[in-house]
Scaffold this active site. Structure first.
Site, PDB file in Angstrom:
ATOM      1  CG  ASN A  84       1.530   6.103   1.154  1.00 39.38           C
ATOM      2  OD1 ASN A  84       2.567   6.039   0.501  1.00 39.38           O
ATOM      3  ND2 ASN A  84       1.505   6.516   2.421  1.00 39.38           N
ATOM      4  CE1 TYR A 150       7.543  -2.632   2.286  1.00 39.47           C
ATOM      5  CE2 TYR A 150       9.497  -3.007   0.938  1.00 39.47           C
ATOM      6  CZ  TYR A 150       8.418  -2.220   1.289  1.00 39.47           C
ATOM      7  OH  TYR A 150       8.197  -1.025   0.626  1.00 39.47           O
ATOM      8  CE  LYS A 154       4.963  -2.086  -0.115  1.00 44.78           C
ATOM      9  NZ  LYS A 154       3.761  -1.215  -0.155  1.00 44.78           N
TER      10      LYS A 154
END
Length: 264
Positions: A84, A150, A154
């Site tokens: 996470n 980012y 991802k």
């Protein structure tokens, strides 16, 4: 609602599990009966009952391995890993420093790889194998200004999930959750004075996700209900956002009106 998933006797590790989405996931696993280890770079001032904390910066491969070792040493097994830990502040791609980009990629792509690698080595030795869940983002598919590093990281995490699922089956299942905007204390500050209400108005379900929504997806992937599911990507984004071009043409529209105008 009572938790329909029973994970009694199971052990879960949640990275970044001391706050926000990670804490919500950790709490859900405790409620399901699991023993839960959480990690973060800094010791939290308080932690809910049932969680065991290990200090670690999972961007470092050795510390990532030590977190897995700590769970094994304490409980003798590791059944679930939820990767996470992640996130990044907004940054202008034209001027952002190479160090910033490296740190973002390390946290959102390399760190999950390192922890998953260490967890897999242990899970492969267990008769029951194990389950790994990677928490991704809608930014992997629909990026926004200021999120280049980012979003790229991802997107890489999604492909990493699929690759590891192929390599580590059948003992270890590896799945991915694509999370949309989630209402946390940090998010409330980011989304402005209305606490995310304007963002919620663009989402088909009419609200932002809660950490518990992401946690439910993780419980599913960790449970026997997903015993034949690996390499999957589950979208937890409330149906997604209404396209900006529609809202521009229909400035007074809200998701319910969008559905009605389409004959829903």
């Amino acid at each position: 609602m009572d938790n329909p998933v029973d994970l009694s006797g199971r052990v879960a590790l949640v990275t970044g599990g001391t706050r926000g989405i990670g804490l919500g996931i950790a709490r859900a696993f405790v409620a399901a009966g699991a023993s839960v280890v959480v990690c973060g770079r800094n010791q939290p001032s308080s932690l809910p009952e049932g969680l065991r904390f290990v200090a670690a910066d999972v961007r470092d491969p050795e510390q990532a391995r030590l977190v897995v070792d700590a769970a094994m040493d304490r409980y003798g097994r590791l059944d679930v890993l939820v990767n996470n830990a992640g996130g990044a502040p907004s940054a202008d791609s034209a001027t952002v420093s190479p160090r910033f980009v490296a740190k973002v990629v390390e946290l959102n792509l390399l760190a999950p790889f390192y922890v998953a690698q260490a967890a897999n080595a242990r899970m492969q030795q267990q008769d029951s194998g194990g389950a790994i869940v990677n928490i991704g983002s809608v930014a992997a598919r629909h990026t926004e200004p200021g999120s280049a590093a980012y979003s790229a990281a991802k997107a890489g995490l999604l492909q990493l999930t699929r690759a590891l699922a192929l390599e580590w089956a059948p003992k270890v299942r590896v799945n991915h959750v694509t999370a949309g905007p989630v209402m946390t204390a940090t998010a409330a500050q980011y989304y402005g004075q209305d606490g995310g209400a304007s963002v919620a108005a663009t989402i088909a379900m009419g609200r932002m996700a809660e950490p518990s929504d992401v946690a439910s997806a993780c419980l599913f992937f960790a449970s026997p209900l997903a015993g034949y599911v690996t390499g999957a990507d589950l979208a937890v984004h409330g149906g997604g956002e209404v396209p900006a071009r529609y809202l521009a043409a229909n400035p007074d529209a809200v998701p319910g009106e969008v559905r009605r105008s389409a004959g829903g």
